[in-house]
Design a protein around this motif. Structure first.
Motif, mmCIF file in Angstrom:
data_model
loop_
_atom_site.group_PDB
_atom_site.id
_atom_site.type_symbol
_atom_site.label_atom_id
_atom_site.label_comp_id
_atom_site.label_asym_id
_atom_site.label_seq_id
_atom_site.Cartn_x
_atom_site.Cartn_y
_atom_site.Cartn_z
ATOM 1 N N LYS A 58 27.403 -16.419 21.929
ATOM 2 C CA LYS A 58 28.479 -16.304 22.793
ATOM 3 C C LYS A 58 29.055 -17.201 23.608
ATOM 4 O O LYS A 58 28.340 -18.032 24.010
ATOM 5 C CB LYS A 58 28.468 -14.661 23.283
ATOM 6 N N VAL A 59 30.135 -16.940 24.146
ATOM 7 C CA VAL A 59 30.672 -18.083 24.930
ATOM 8 C C VAL A 59 31.144 -17.688 26.352
ATOM 9 O O VAL A 59 31.827 -16.567 26.427
ATOM 10 C CB VAL A 59 31.763 -19.085 24.290
ATOM 11 N N ASP A 60 30.856 -18.217 27.420
ATOM 12 C CA ASP A 60 31.393 -17.987 28.795
ATOM 13 C C ASP A 60 31.851 -19.247 29.454
ATOM 14 O O ASP A 60 31.130 -19.973 29.708
ATOM 15 C CB ASP A 60 30.295 -17.398 29.441
ATOM 16 N N HIS A 61 33.121 -19.186 29.925
ATOM 17 C CA HIS A 61 33.780 -20.277 30.442
ATOM 18 C C HIS A 61 33.771 -19.951 31.840
ATOM 19 O O HIS A 61 34.461 -18.878 32.331
ATOM 20 C CB HIS A 61 35.030 -20.549 29.940
ATOM 21 N N ARG A 62 32.970 -20.878 32.688
ATOM 22 C CA ARG A 62 33.125 -20.628 34.202
ATOM 23 C C ARG A 62 34.286 -21.477 34.979
ATOM 24 O O ARG A 62 34.205 -22.606 34.223
ATOM 25 C CB ARG A 62 31.722 -20.952 34.761
ATOM 26 N N ASP A 63 34.869 -20.704 35.815
ATOM 27 C CA ASP A 63 35.970 -21.566 36.385
ATOM 28 C C ASP A 63 35.586 -22.664 37.370
ATOM 29 O O ASP A 63 34.300 -22.667 37.776
ATOM 30 C CB ASP A 63 36.782 -20.449 37.385
ATOM 31 N N VAL A 64 35.841 -23.664 37.083
ATOM 32 C CA VAL A 64 35.759 -25.062 38.098
ATOM 33 C C VAL A 64 36.366 -25.087 39.441
ATOM 34 O O VAL A 64 37.633 -24.777 39.487
ATOM 35 C CB VAL A 64 35.890 -26.510 37.253
ATOM 36 N N GLN A 65 35.819 -25.639 40.403
ATOM 37 C CA GLN A 65 36.516 -25.752 41.904
ATOM 38 C C GLN A 65 36.871 -27.266 41.982
ATOM 39 O O GLN A 65 37.708 -27.166 42.707
ATOM 40 C CB GLN A 65 35.517 -25.157 42.820
ATOM 41 N N SER A 66 36.028 -28.039 41.581
ATOM 42 C CA SER A 66 36.572 -29.426 41.898
ATOM 43 C C SER A 66 37.674 -29.897 40.726
ATOM 44 O O SER A 66 37.659 -29.737 39.778
ATOM 45 C CB SER A 66 35.376 -30.438 41.564
ATOM 46 N N ALA A 67 38.678 -30.682 41.501
ATOM 47 C CA ALA A 67 39.778 -31.108 40.504
ATOM 48 C C ALA A 67 39.336 -32.027 39.641
ATOM 49 O O ALA A 67 39.974 -32.317 38.530
ATOM 50 C CB ALA A 67 40.851 -31.644 41.732
ATOM 51 N N LYS A 68 38.212 -32.913 39.901
ATOM 52 C CA LYS A 68 37.904 -33.938 38.890
ATOM 53 C C LYS A 68 37.316 -33.358 37.520
ATOM 54 O O LYS A 68 37.316 -34.118 36.780
ATOM 55 C CB LYS A 68 36.715 -34.872 39.782
ATOM 56 N N PHE A 69 37.110 -32.075 37.721
ATOM 57 C CA PHE A 69 36.401 -31.502 36.545
ATOM 58 C C PHE A 69 37.507 -30.579 35.773
ATOM 59 O O PHE A 69 37.293 -30.195 34.618
ATOM 60 C CB PHE A 69 35.088 -30.559 36.593
ATOM 61 N N ALA A 70 38.692 -30.566 36.374
ATOM 62 C CA ALA A 70 39.714 -29.605 36.006
ATOM 63 C C ALA A 70 40.301 -29.942 34.389
ATOM 64 O O ALA A 70 40.170 -28.976 33.525
ATOM 65 C CB ALA A 70 41.069 -29.583 36.586
ATOM 66 N N GLU A 71 40.345 -31.303 34.268
ATOM 67 C CA GLU A 71 41.202 -31.706 32.796
ATOM 68 C C GLU A 71 39.960 -31.551 31.929
ATOM 69 O O GLU A 71 40.290 -30.940 30.915
ATOM 70 C CB GLU A 71 41.447 -33.082 33.073
ATOM 71 N N LEU A 72 38.821 -31.800 32.091
ATOM 72 C CA LEU A 72 37.703 -31.824 31.204
ATOM 73 C C LEU A 72 37.420 -30.254 30.591
ATOM 74 O O LEU A 72 37.271 -29.971 29.590
ATOM 75 C CB LEU A 72 36.636 -32.201 31.698
ATOM 76 N N ASP A 73 37.710 -29.423 31.775
ATOM 77 C CA ASP A 73 37.533 -27.853 31.491
ATOM 78 C C ASP A 73 38.443 -27.350 30.639
ATOM 79 O O ASP A 73 38.468 -26.588 29.814
ATOM 80 C CB ASP A 73 37.266 -27.173 32.786
#
Length: 285
Positions: A58-73
């Motif tokens: 199964k899949v679980d996406h955790r929210d990112v806090q750092s802007a530098k990872f936002a686009e990748l997420d």
């Protein structure tokens, strides 16, 4: 760091081929309480799948806090990369429990399997770390980005394998993390073609660069992982052993010592045969 959706697809979309991968995780030894009379592993029953098919990836996406990872997420979510990988894994394997696949901002450079959930996590920090490692060797931004995803593929396959061995209680001897590295190399070489070879070479390159940057401390020597220099040569040995003619340049150019190269073909053959037979009972036909 430029985001590239095509490379992301290569990392996660090829995970379904891990059906030949086996190595032990941090689980308790299921034979520890038994008398030490017959040190042989029991083979699963022939109807294992019908009796134990009670879980899924199964899949679980955790929210990112750092802007530098936002686009990748965002790209990972929108392309449903983990969802596609989970679908292919579920079509290939029967599981006794659910296993969660996730990417996350972890606060540290890491990728790991957690037995208690169970789950496999690859951290955005690890991707950023690999990118910086390859940039430090003089690679262009684009090339460092490509090699980053190659190295992540190697690591992610390693961690998913930990989950399989834990869930199936597969027997493994020798150093666990070395076995995981060898299994990931085997999967990449046997099933992923050029992309897989690139993953092994990228991981080996990262091992070599990191070994020169840090040296070996007391904690490194005590760690369950081999030294980075050893991981570098072991990865190359697996590659050379898979096709000695094709990868002869590794020996000719003195990247892999000839003293080690003479044993690599046998090492690779043993790894290939072991992973294939151990996981065979759990594959969907």
């Amino acid at each position: 760091m430029r985001q590239n959706l095509t490379n992301l697809l290569m990392v996660f979309g090829l995970l379904f081929v891990i059906t030949a991968c086996v190595w032990r995780s941090d689980r308790a030894d299921p034979t520890a309480a038994k008398p030490a009379a017959a040190p042989t592993a029991e083979a699963p029953s022939s109807n294992y799948i019908s009796e134990n098919d009670q879980g899924d990836f199964k899949v679980d996406h955790r929210d990112v806090q750092s802007a530098k990872f936002a686009e990748l997420d965002r790209q990972v979510r929108n392309a449903k990369l983990l969802e596609k990988a989970a679908d292919k894994l579920n079509a290939a394997l029967a599981l006794p429990r659910d296993v969660t696949l996730r990417t996350a901002e972890c606060g540290r450079v890491n990728a790991f399997y957690t037995p208690k959930e169970p789950s496999v996590t690859v951290c955005f920090e690890l991707m950023d770390h690999f990118y910086k490692v390859f940039r430090s060797s003089g690679e262009s931004s684009d090339e460092a980005y490509n090699q980053m995803f190659d190295a992540v593929r190697f690591v992610f396959l390693h961690e998913v394998g930990h989950a399989l061995v834990d869930l199936y209680a597969l027997p493994i001897t020798g150093n666990e993390e070395d076995a995981a590295d060898r299994c990931s190399a085997y999967i990449n070489i046997e099933y992923l073609g050029k992309d897989g070879v690139d993953a092994v070479l990228a991981a080996a390159k990262a091992f070599k660069i990191e070994s020169k940057r840090s040296g070996s401390s007391r904690l490194d020597l005590a760690d369950e992982h081999l030294l980075q220099e050893q991981r570098f040569y072991n990865s190359l040995c697996m590659l050379y052993g898979s096709d000695t003619a094709k990868y002869q340049y590794l020996v000719t150019n003195k990247i892999l010592p000839s003293e080690r190269a003479g044993r690599c073909q046998a090492e690779y053959s043993r790894s290939k045969n072991s992973w294939t037979s151990l996981l065979e009972p759990y594959r969907r036909k």
